[in-house]
Design an enzyme around this catalytic site. Structure first.
Site, PDB file in Angstrom:
ATOM      1  N   ARG A   1       0.829  -1.212   0.000  1.00 32.67           N
ATOM      2  CA  ARG A   1       0.000   0.000   0.000  1.00 32.67           C
ATOM      3  C   ARG A   1       0.863   1.261   0.000  1.00 32.67           C
ATOM      4  O   ARG A   1       0.521   2.255  -0.638  1.00 32.67           O
ATOM      5  CB  ARG A   1      -0.936  -0.002   1.213  1.00 32.67           C
ATOM      6  CG  ARG A   1      -1.968   1.105   1.133  1.00 32.67           C
ATOM      7  CD  ARG A   1      -3.046   0.980   2.189  1.00 32.67           C
ATOM      8  NE  ARG A   1      -4.176   1.844   1.896  1.00 32.67           N
ATOM      9  CZ  ARG A   1      -4.724   2.673   2.787  1.00 32.67           C
ATOM     10  NH1 ARG A   1      -4.262   2.715   4.024  1.00 32.67           N
ATOM     11  NH2 ARG A   1      -5.738   3.440   2.443  1.00 32.67           N
TER      12      ARG A   1
ATOM     13  N   HIS B   1      -5.885  -6.321  -2.584  1.00 36.90           N
ATOM     14  CA  HIS B   1      -6.713  -6.534  -1.393  1.00 36.90           C
ATOM     15  C   HIS B   1      -6.922  -8.024  -1.121  1.00 36.90           C
ATOM     16  O   HIS B   1      -7.762  -8.389  -0.318  1.00 36.90           O
ATOM     17  CB  HIS B   1      -8.049  -5.797  -1.518  1.00 36.90           C
ATOM     18  CG  HIS B   1      -7.931  -4.306  -1.425  1.00 36.90           C
ATOM     19  ND1 HIS B   1      -8.993  -3.451  -1.647  1.00 36.90           N
ATOM     20  CD2 HIS B   1      -6.870  -3.501  -1.126  1.00 36.90           C
ATOM     21  CE1 HIS B   1      -8.590  -2.198  -1.492  1.00 36.90           C
ATOM     22  NE2 HIS B   1      -7.304  -2.200  -1.189  1.00 36.90           N
TER      23      HIS B   1
ATOM     24  N   HIS C   1       0.430   4.270  -2.688  1.00 38.93           N
ATOM     25  CA  HIS C   1       0.172   5.661  -2.313  1.00 38.93           C
ATOM     26  C   HIS C   1       1.330   6.577  -2.711  1.00 38.93           C
ATOM     27  O   HIS C   1       1.123   7.736  -3.032  1.00 38.93           O
ATOM     28  CB  HIS C   1      -0.127   5.773  -0.816  1.00 38.93           C
ATOM     29  CG  HIS C   1      -1.552   5.435  -0.483  1.00 38.93           C
ATOM     30  ND1 HIS C   1      -2.177   5.858   0.672  1.00 38.93           N
ATOM     31  CD2 HIS C   1      -2.483   4.708  -1.152  1.00 38.93           C
ATOM     32  CE1 HIS C   1      -3.436   5.408   0.692  1.00 38.93           C
ATOM     33  NE2 HIS C   1      -3.636   4.696  -0.407  1.00 38.93           N
TER      34      HIS C   1
ATOM     35  N   ASN D   1      -2.371   8.326   4.852  1.00 36.18           N
ATOM     36  CA  ASN D   1      -1.089   7.628   4.986  1.00 36.18           C
ATOM     37  C   ASN D   1      -0.740   7.279   6.423  1.00 36.18           C
ATOM     38  O   ASN D   1       0.054   6.374   6.663  1.00 36.18           O
ATOM     39  CB  ASN D   1       0.032   8.453   4.341  1.00 36.18           C
ATOM     40  CG  ASN D   1      -0.104   8.473   2.825  1.00 36.18           C
ATOM     41  OD1 ASN D   1      -0.735   7.582   2.243  1.00 36.18           O
ATOM     42  ND2 ASN D   1       0.460   9.488   2.188  1.00 36.18           N
TER      43      ASN D   1
HETATM   44  C1  HEM Z   1      -9.075   1.084  -6.198  1.00 40.51           C
HETATM   45  C2  HEM Z   1      -9.542   1.472  -5.075  1.00 40.51           C
HETATM   46  C3  HEM Z   1      -8.928   1.271  -3.735  1.00 40.51           C
HETATM   47  C4  HEM Z   1      -9.508   1.663  -2.586  1.00 40.51           C
HETATM   48  C5  HEM Z   1     -10.838   2.382  -2.436  1.00 40.51           C
HETATM   49  C6  HEM Z   1      -8.634   1.271  -1.514  1.00 40.51           C
HETATM   50  C7  HEM Z   1      -8.882   1.536  -0.192  1.00 40.51           C
HETATM   51  C8  HEM Z   1      -8.197   0.962   0.859  1.00 40.51           C
HETATM   52  C9  HEM Z   1      -8.543   1.101   2.244  1.00 40.51           C
HETATM   53  C10 HEM Z   1      -9.670   1.968   2.796  1.00 40.51           C
HETATM   54  C11 HEM Z   1      -7.685   0.338   2.956  1.00 40.51           C
HETATM   55  C12 HEM Z   1      -7.687   0.123   4.462  1.00 40.51           C
HETATM   56  C13 HEM Z   1      -6.614   0.928   5.147  1.00 40.51           C
HETATM   57  C14 HEM Z   1      -6.697   0.813   6.637  1.00 40.51           C
HETATM   58  O1  HEM Z   1      -7.789   0.814   7.199  1.00 40.51           O
HETATM   59  O2  HEM Z   1      -5.611   0.749   7.272  1.00 40.51           O
HETATM   60  C15 HEM Z   1      -6.793  -0.293   2.011  1.00 40.51           C
HETATM   61  C16 HEM Z   1      -5.792  -1.163   2.343  1.00 40.51           C
HETATM   62  C17 HEM Z   1      -4.935  -1.721   1.425  1.00 40.51           C
HETATM   63  N1  HEM Z   1      -4.831  -1.393   0.093  1.00 40.51           N
HETATM   64 FE1  HEM Z   1      -6.198  -0.437  -0.975  1.00 40.51          FE
HETATM   65  N2  HEM Z   1      -7.541   0.648  -2.026  1.00 40.51           N
HETATM   66  C18 HEM Z   1      -7.657   0.629  -3.395  1.00 40.51           C
HETATM   67  C19 HEM Z   1      -6.721   0.152  -4.286  1.00 40.51           C
HETATM   68  C20 HEM Z   1      -5.536  -0.427  -3.926  1.00 40.51           C
HETATM   69  C21 HEM Z   1      -4.450  -0.721  -4.836  1.00 40.51           C
HETATM   70  C22 HEM Z   1      -4.437  -0.379  -6.306  1.00 40.51           C
HETATM   71  C23 HEM Z   1      -3.466  -1.327  -4.093  1.00 40.51           C
HETATM   72  C24 HEM Z   1      -2.117  -1.826  -4.509  1.00 40.51           C
HETATM   73  C25 HEM Z   1      -1.750  -2.130  -5.710  1.00 40.51           C
HETATM   74  C26 HEM Z   1      -3.973  -1.424  -2.746  1.00 40.51           C
HETATM   75  C27 HEM Z   1      -3.320  -2.048  -1.721  1.00 40.51           C
HETATM   76  C28 HEM Z   1      -3.809  -2.120  -0.427  1.00 40.51           C
HETATM   77  C29 HEM Z   1      -3.244  -2.997   0.577  1.00 40.51           C
HETATM   78  C30 HEM Z   1      -2.144  -4.022   0.378  1.00 40.51           C
HETATM   79  C31 HEM Z   1      -3.954  -2.729   1.755  1.00 40.51           C
HETATM   80  C32 HEM Z   1      -3.738  -3.372   3.121  1.00 40.51           C
HETATM   81  C33 HEM Z   1      -2.841  -2.494   3.947  1.00 40.51           C
HETATM   82  C34 HEM Z   1      -2.459  -3.102   5.288  1.00 40.51           C
HETATM   83  O3  HEM Z   1      -2.851  -4.217   5.611  1.00 40.51           O
HETATM   84  O4  HEM Z   1      -1.714  -2.416   6.042  1.00 40.51           O
HETATM   85  N3  HEM Z   1      -5.204  -0.840  -2.678  1.00 40.51           N
HETATM   86  N4  HEM Z   1      -7.123   0.124   0.749  1.00 40.51           N
END
Ligand code: HEM
Ligand SMILES: *[C@@H]1O[C@H](CO)[C@@H](O)[C@H](O)[C@H]1NC(C)=O
Ligand SMILES: *[C@@H]1O[C@H](CO)[C@@H](O)[C@H](O)[C@H]1NC(C)=O
Length: 344
Positions: A75, A210, A79, A109
């Site tokens: 993530r 995800h 970002h 972030n």
């Molecule tokens: C397309 C729409 C996307 C939305 C709306 C979105 C939104 C989010 C949100 C709200 C979280 C939770 C963060 C938290 O509560 O700590 C999250 C986590 C995450 N996102 Fe996305 N995301 C998107 C796309 C992506 C993309 C393109 C990637 C990477 C290529 C990605 C990788 C991740 C990962 C790996 C997590 C887990 C982070 C963790 O466990 O610390 N996301 N995302």
């Protein structure tokens, strides 16, 4: 004119209309996004041949005692790339007592676990010992993200390198409009991805990240109790899934630190179960669910749910395109930092 010639002309006419309409829908070429042409897999072949190995050592050691650092780092990379390009600017800490908060300190972030920043800093320190002053933090981040995808069971793909670190740190306030949110619509997401030179397919494929990782309750709690102001849960949710999410995330008075896995079936494995779960109404965020309910994205979700190899191939090439966004080169906009959290 023979009937067949006029048919051909008509056909030609329609094809022209179709192609011009389609190209006006696709992303305009952003001339400030061309430096990625200089990225190559063997960019450091002479100056730091051990680079992949050093980063690989640090990521695999870290993964052993802190597996949650894997999704956090993926993530972090995403970002970084979406805010002012893949230039390591997300790694810069705000100046103590400074007036302006840095990108890193934005609401979006701040959620990223600190382990992700630590692993990059650790890898950078080790790289500096072997090859001082040549490898950018932006490239180390791209490599680490790839390593963690592989460590969790995902594809191993070659990473192109040659990014310079950004000389400027964007303000924290710039982050919100450049990253997706759980309450974004597919139209919002598409617009955002197109503005980065990515496509609707990239949106679906990259959302497959995800397949691992966690989200805080606040990002989906509305779906559990008050979906679109109905005071009822989202009807588009598996009832058992809903029940278990409610246990982790009470409507009121829950612990704000609680996180829930994105992938309800294989939370620690990078695989295509994410897409199967969307079909089974087990998606977590409204945006995850929307990928299956929107007719524009549903067919690809169905394909990826069935075909893990295709998902891995598509994901690898989409990560390469993500890694191209806003790449910097040269001393006007770039630098090669000694440590990742401070400018030179
Ligand atoms: C397309 C729409 C996307 C939305 C709306 C979105 C939104 C989010 C949100 C709200 C979280 C939770 C963060 C938290 O509560 O700590 C999250 C986590 C995450 N996102 Fe996305 N995301 C998107 C796309 C992506 C993309 C393109 C990637 C990477 C290529 C990605 C990788 C991740 C990962 C790996 C997590 C887990 C982070 C963790 O466990 O610390 N996301 N995302
Ligand atoms: C969408 O979510 C963000 C937090 O991720 C929040 O700051 C914002 O107010 C929400 N927007 C709407 C329209 O609910
Ligand atoms: C082109 O990319 C730069 C850097 O990412 C951005 O600031 C600018 O707004 C983009 N221009 C267009 C037309 O999308």
């Amino acid at each position: 004119m023979s009937p067949s010639t006029s048919m051909l002309l008509i056909l030609f006419f329609f094809i022209t209309i179709i192609t011009t309409t389609c190209s006006s829908l696709s992303a305009p070429v952003n001339t400030s996004l061309v430096h990625h042409r200089y990225l190559t897999v063997d960019y450091y072949a002479k100056t730091c041949p051990q680079l992949d190995q050093i980063v690989g050592f640090v990521t695999s050691q870290t993964f052993k005692y802190s597996p949650a650092t894997a999704p956090a780092t993926i993530r972090l990379f995403f970002h970084d790339c979406f805010v002012q390009g893949c230039d390591g600017s997300i790694l810069i800490s705000s100046k103590p007592g400074g007036k302006q908060l840095a990108e890193k300190e934005s609401e979006d972030n701040k959620e990223i676990p600190t382990g992700a920043y630590d692993v990059i800093e650790k890898a950078k320190a080790m790289v500096e010992r072997k090859c001082p002053g040549v490898v950018s933090c932006a490239d180390i981040l791209a490599l680490a993200a790839r390593d963690f995808i592989h460590l969790t069971g995902g594809p191993y793909y070659p990473v192109k390198k040659g990014r310079w670190d950004g000389k400027q740190t964007p303000m924290a306030s710039l982050v919100y409009s450049n990253v997706p949110h759980a309450n974004s619509t597919i139209d919002d997401l598409l617009k955002l991805f197109l503005s980065k030179g990515l496509t609707l397919n990239d949106l679906v494929v990259l959302s497959g990240a995800h397949s691992i990782g966690f989200a805080h309750c606040k990002h989906f709690v509305n779906r559990l109790y008050n979906f679109q102001g109905t005071n009822k849960p989202d009807p588009d949710m598996d009832p058992r899934h809903l029940k278990s999410l409610k246990m982790s995330c009470p409507r009121y008075g829950g612990n704000i630190g609680v996180v829930v896995p994105f992938d309800a079936t294989t939370p620690f494995a990078f695989d295509n179960a994410y897409y199967q779960n969307l079909q089974g109404k087990l998606g977590l965020l409204a945006t995850d669910k929307a990928l299956f309910s929107d007719p524009r994205t549903k067919p690809l979700v169905q394909t990826l749910a069935k075909d893990k190899n295709k998902f891995f191939q598509d994901f690898s090439s989409a990560m390469e395109r993500l890694g191209n966004v806003g790449v910097k080169r040269g001393k006007k906009h770039g630098e090669i930092r000694r440590v990742c959290n401070m400018h030179l």
